[in-house]
Design a protein around this motif. Structure first.
Motif, PDB file in Angstrom:
ATOM      1  N   ARG A  75       0.570  -1.287   0.122  1.00  0.00           N
ATOM      2  CA  ARG A  75       0.146   0.008   0.050  1.00  0.00           C
ATOM      3  C   ARG A  75       1.014   1.120  -0.068  1.00  0.00           C
ATOM      4  O   ARG A  75       0.435   1.837  -0.585  1.00  0.00           O
ATOM      5  CB  ARG A  75      -0.963   0.056   1.770  1.00  0.00           C
ATOM      6  CG  ARG A  75      -1.932   0.549   1.437  1.00  0.00           C
ATOM      7  CD  ARG A  75      -2.594   1.576   0.193  1.00  0.00           C
ATOM      8  NE  ARG A  75      -3.899   2.643  -0.092  1.00  0.00           N
ATOM      9  CZ  ARG A  75      -4.177   3.560  -0.271  1.00  0.00           C
ATOM     10  NH1 ARG A  75      -4.105   2.275  -2.148  1.00  0.00           N
ATOM     11  NH2 ARG A  75      -4.786   3.961  -0.170  1.00  0.00           N
ATOM     12  N   LEU A  76       1.546   0.928   0.769  1.00  0.00           N
ATOM     13  CA  LEU A  76       2.657   2.605   0.899  1.00  0.00           C
ATOM     14  C   LEU A  76       3.686   2.607  -0.628  1.00  0.00           C
ATOM     15  O   LEU A  76       3.512   4.028  -1.296  1.00  0.00           O
ATOM     16  CB  LEU A  76       4.396   2.145   1.904  1.00  0.00           C
ATOM     17  CG  LEU A  76       5.051   2.950   1.648  1.00  0.00           C
ATOM     18  CD1 LEU A  76       4.727   4.685   2.532  1.00  0.00           C
ATOM     19  CD2 LEU A  76       6.593   2.371   2.694  1.00  0.00           C
ATOM     20  N   CYS A  77       3.991   1.995  -1.263  1.00  0.00           N
ATOM     21  CA  CYS A  77       4.583   1.879  -2.823  1.00  0.00           C
ATOM     22  C   CYS A  77       3.077   2.269  -3.780  1.00  0.00           C
ATOM     23  O   CYS A  77       3.687   2.808  -3.932  1.00  0.00           O
ATOM     24  CB  CYS A  77       4.741   0.997  -3.121  1.00  0.00           C
ATOM     25  SG  CYS A  77       5.664  -0.384  -2.500  1.00  0.00           S
ATOM     26  N   GLU A  78       2.540   1.858  -3.166  1.00  0.00           N
ATOM     27  CA  GLU A  78       0.712   2.859  -4.134  1.00  0.00           C
ATOM     28  C   GLU A  78       0.691   4.414  -3.609  1.00  0.00           C
ATOM     29  O   GLU A  78       0.559   4.551  -4.938  1.00  0.00           O
ATOM     30  CB  GLU A  78      -0.930   1.652  -3.855  1.00  0.00           C
ATOM     31  CG  GLU A  78      -0.504   0.170  -4.914  1.00  0.00           C
ATOM     32  CD  GLU A  78      -1.542  -0.438  -3.594  1.00  0.00           C
ATOM     33  OE1 GLU A  78      -1.980   0.338  -3.457  1.00  0.00           O
ATOM     34  OE2 GLU A  78      -1.051  -1.778  -4.393  1.00  0.00           O
ATOM     35  N   LEU A  79       0.870   4.361  -2.573  1.00  0.00           N
ATOM     36  CA  LEU A  79       0.610   6.034  -2.262  1.00  0.00           C
ATOM     37  C   LEU A  79       1.537   6.741  -2.370  1.00  0.00           C
ATOM     38  O   LEU A  79       1.832   7.685  -3.173  1.00  0.00           O
ATOM     39  CB  LEU A  79       0.520   5.826  -0.640  1.00  0.00           C
ATOM     40  CG  LEU A  79      -1.032   4.892  -0.036  1.00  0.00           C
ATOM     41  CD1 LEU A  79      -0.435   4.966   1.507  1.00  0.00           C
ATOM     42  CD2 LEU A  79      -1.688   5.877  -0.333  1.00  0.00           C
ATOM     43  N   ALA A 136      10.899  -3.703  -2.130  1.00  0.00           N
ATOM     44  CA  ALA A 136       9.445  -3.597  -3.063  1.00  0.00           C
ATOM     45  C   ALA A 136       9.335  -1.552  -3.129  1.00  0.00           C
ATOM     46  O   ALA A 136       9.589  -0.954  -3.642  1.00  0.00           O
ATOM     47  CB  ALA A 136       8.016  -3.930  -2.165  1.00  0.00           C
ATOM     48  N   VAL A 137      10.452  -1.403  -1.853  1.00  0.00           N
ATOM     49  CA  VAL A 137       9.758   0.464  -1.465  1.00  0.00           C
ATOM     50  C   VAL A 137      10.868   0.495  -2.802  1.00  0.00           C
ATOM     51  O   VAL A 137      10.663   2.095  -3.167  1.00  0.00           O
ATOM     52  CB  VAL A 137      10.325   1.013  -0.148  1.00  0.00           C
ATOM     53  CG1 VAL A 137      10.223   2.678  -0.186  1.00  0.00           C
ATOM     54  CG2 VAL A 137       8.508   0.030   0.980  1.00  0.00           C
ATOM     55  N   ALA A 138      12.533   0.190  -2.959  1.00  0.00           N
ATOM     56  CA  ALA A 138      13.573   0.995  -3.482  1.00  0.00           C
ATOM     57  C   ALA A 138      13.143   0.819  -4.309  1.00  0.00           C
ATOM     58  O   ALA A 138      13.197   1.605  -5.375  1.00  0.00           O
ATOM     59  CB  ALA A 138      14.212  -0.282  -2.787  1.00  0.00           C
ATOM     60  N   LEU A 139      12.265  -0.410  -5.487  1.00  0.00           N
ATOM     61  CA  LEU A 139      11.514  -0.320  -6.424  1.00  0.00           C
ATOM     62  C   LEU A 139      11.039   1.154  -7.032  1.00  0.00           C
ATOM     63  O   LEU A 139      11.168   1.593  -8.100  1.00  0.00           O
ATOM     64  CB  LEU A 139      11.729  -1.661  -7.107  1.00  0.00           C
ATOM     65  CG  LEU A 139      12.273  -2.510  -6.912  1.00  0.00           C
ATOM     66  CD1 LEU A 139      11.044  -3.864  -7.212  1.00  0.00           C
ATOM     67  CD2 LEU A 139      12.985  -2.849  -8.203  1.00  0.00           C
ATOM     68  N   GLU A 140      10.231   1.134  -6.221  1.00  0.00           N
ATOM     69  CA  GLU A 140       8.834   2.196  -6.504  1.00  0.00           C
ATOM     70  C   GLU A 140      10.207   3.691  -6.255  1.00  0.00           C
ATOM     71  O   GLU A 140       9.741   4.497  -6.999  1.00  0.00           O
ATOM     72  CB  GLU A 140       7.998   2.017  -5.593  1.00  0.00           C
ATOM     73  CG  GLU A 140       7.348   3.210  -5.671  1.00  0.00           C
ATOM     74  CD  GLU A 140       6.482   4.081  -7.116  1.00  0.00           C
ATOM     75  OE1 GLU A 140       6.226   4.478  -7.204  1.00  0.00           O
ATOM     76  OE2 GLU A 140       6.452   2.125  -7.701  1.00  0.00           O
ATOM     77  N   ILE A 141      10.611   3.479  -5.131  1.00  0.00           N
ATOM     78  CA  ILE A 141      11.825   5.267  -5.515  1.00  0.00           C
ATOM     79  C   ILE A 141      12.299   5.575  -6.416  1.00  0.00           C
ATOM     80  O   ILE A 141      12.717   6.459  -7.173  1.00  0.00           O
ATOM     81  CB  ILE A 141      12.565   5.272  -4.391  1.00  0.00           C
ATOM     82  CG1 ILE A 141      12.143   4.965  -2.160  1.00  0.00           C
ATOM     83  CG2 ILE A 141      13.886   5.919  -4.088  1.00  0.00           C
ATOM     84  CD1 ILE A 141      12.791   4.923  -2.055  1.00  0.00           C
ATOM     85  N   GLY A 142      12.993   3.996  -7.558  1.00  0.00           N
ATOM     86  CA  GLY A 142      14.018   4.010  -8.121  1.00  0.00           C
ATOM     87  C   GLY A 142      13.023   4.526  -9.519  1.00  0.00           C
ATOM     88  O   GLY A 142      13.553   5.477 -10.486  1.00  0.00           O
ATOM     89  N   ASP A 148      17.936   3.692 -11.146  1.00  0.00           N
ATOM     90  CA  ASP A 148      18.413   2.037 -11.921  1.00  0.00           C
ATOM     91  C   ASP A 148      18.411   1.740 -10.613  1.00  0.00           C
ATOM     92  O   ASP A 148      19.403   2.120  -9.882  1.00  0.00           O
ATOM     93  CB  ASP A 148      18.748   1.486 -13.144  1.00  0.00           C
ATOM     94  CG  ASP A 148      18.650   0.245 -12.995  1.00  0.00           C
ATOM     95  OD1 ASP A 148      18.106  -0.758 -12.017  1.00  0.00           O
ATOM     96  OD2 ASP A 148      19.221  -1.034 -13.741  1.00  0.00           O
ATOM     97  N   GLY A 149      17.396   1.108  -9.200  1.00  0.00           N
ATOM     98  CA  GLY A 149      17.916   0.342  -8.388  1.00  0.00           C
ATOM     99  C   GLY A 149      19.318  -0.965  -8.386  1.00  0.00           C
ATOM    100  O   GLY A 149      19.669  -0.647  -7.138  1.00  0.00           O
ATOM    101  N   LEU A 157      19.234   3.223   0.085  1.00  0.00           N
ATOM    102  CA  LEU A 157      19.936   3.548   1.150  1.00  0.00           C
ATOM    103  C   LEU A 157      18.403   4.285   1.492  1.00  0.00           C
ATOM    104  O   LEU A 157      17.675   4.116   3.244  1.00  0.00           O
ATOM    105  CB  LEU A 157      20.732   4.793   0.933  1.00  0.00           C
ATOM    106  CG  LEU A 157      20.767   5.339   2.324  1.00  0.00           C
ATOM    107  CD1 LEU A 157      21.703   4.002   3.481  1.00  0.00           C
ATOM    108  CD2 LEU A 157      22.316   5.830   1.679  1.00  0.00           C
ATOM    109  N   ALA A 158      17.179   4.638   0.838  1.00  0.00           N
ATOM    110  CA  ALA A 158      16.009   5.619   1.045  1.00  0.00           C
ATOM    111  C   ALA A 158      15.195   4.756   1.243  1.00  0.00           C
ATOM    112  O   ALA A 158      14.666   4.856   2.592  1.00  0.00           O
ATOM    113  CB  ALA A 158      15.596   6.220   0.114  1.00  0.00           C
ATOM    114  N   ALA A 159      15.084   3.700   0.775  1.00  0.00           N
ATOM    115  CA  ALA A 159      13.739   2.359   1.163  1.00  0.00           C
ATOM    116  C   ALA A 159      14.661   2.261   2.859  1.00  0.00           C
ATOM    117  O   ALA A 159      13.085   2.315   3.731  1.00  0.00           O
ATOM    118  CB  ALA A 159      14.269   1.435  -0.139  1.00  0.00           C
ATOM    119  N   ALA A 160      15.613   1.711   3.223  1.00  0.00           N
ATOM    120  CA  ALA A 160      16.164   1.465   4.466  1.00  0.00           C
ATOM    121  C   ALA A 160      16.218   2.268   5.160  1.00  0.00           C
ATOM    122  O   ALA A 160      15.242   2.133   6.744  1.00  0.00           O
ATOM    123  CB  ALA A 160      17.386   0.988   3.967  1.00  0.00           C
TER     124      ALA A 160
END
Length: 202
Positions: A75-79, A136-142, A148-149, A157-160
């Motif tokens: 859900r976080l990735c969707e948001l 999953a969060v890193a992929l969405e941030i990328g 490219d993550g 690093l941002a996702a962590a």
């Protein structure tokens, strides 16, 4: 204004409903009997599915019990994907988190969180889930930043950082019982700063 992502299809909604039901039953059995006494066959029978169907959703009973964290990450990735273009990465992540935790956790969520902290097998399963959540969060941030993550550290690093902030906030909130979880997560995000990632960061 934060826009929600596109509605899920009927098939996906049904799959999520089955998954959530299996997780809820697994949690209740763990609360009533202890994790060691939870049986996959009994969870499946109560949900009116076969053990094979259970295994299509979860590799173990522990994975089913802690699954709300995985669903929350999805859900976080969707948001995050729905945040307006041009918003800084930090602000987009913060806004997504504020929407994700808009409602206070219910009794089952709190019980699950405390159970994970108390049961070594669940704590280990949650640690495994965290790896997948960060990915999953890193992929969405990328995707959002055009990076490219697999070749750039910044999205990971941002996702962590986000996952660590959530964990710290939840642990503090459970221990201190002071304020709402949403407020504590907001405080956590205000005390870190996630830098924007340039497309040429790699």
């Amino acid at each position: 204004m934060t826009m929600d992502s596109s509605p899920l299809g009927l098939r996906e909604r049904k799959k999520r409903a089955v998954r959530a039901n299996l997780s809820a039953i697994a949690l209740r059995h763990a609360q009533e009997r202890g994790v060691s006494q939870v049986r996959i066959e009994e969870i499946a029978a109560e949900a009116d599915v076969s053990p094979r169907t259970f295994n299509n959703y979860f590799p173990s009973k522990e994975a089913a019990i802690i699954d709300s964290a995985t669903m929350r990450a999805e859900r976080l990735c969707e948001l995050l994907a729905a945040q307006p273009a041009g918003t800084s990465l930090h602000d987009a992540l913060t806004a997504a988190l504020m929407t994700l935790f808009e409602d206070e956790p219910d009794r089952d969520w709190i019980s699950r969180a405390r159970l994970i902290r108390a049961e070594p097998s669940l704590f280990a399963e949650a640690a495994k889930a965290d790896v997948a959540i960060e990915q999953a969060v890193a992929l969405e941030i990328g995707r959002r930043t055009g990076v490219d993550g697999t070749t750039c550290l910044a999205p990971r690093l941002a996702a962590a950082t986000v996952v660590a902030a959530i964990h710290a906030a939840v642990a503090f909130w459970l221990d201190a019982d002071n304020g709402t979880l949403r407020e504590v997560i907001g405080q956590a995000m205000s005390q870190v700063r996630i830098a924007d990632i340039a497309p040429d960061a790699a």
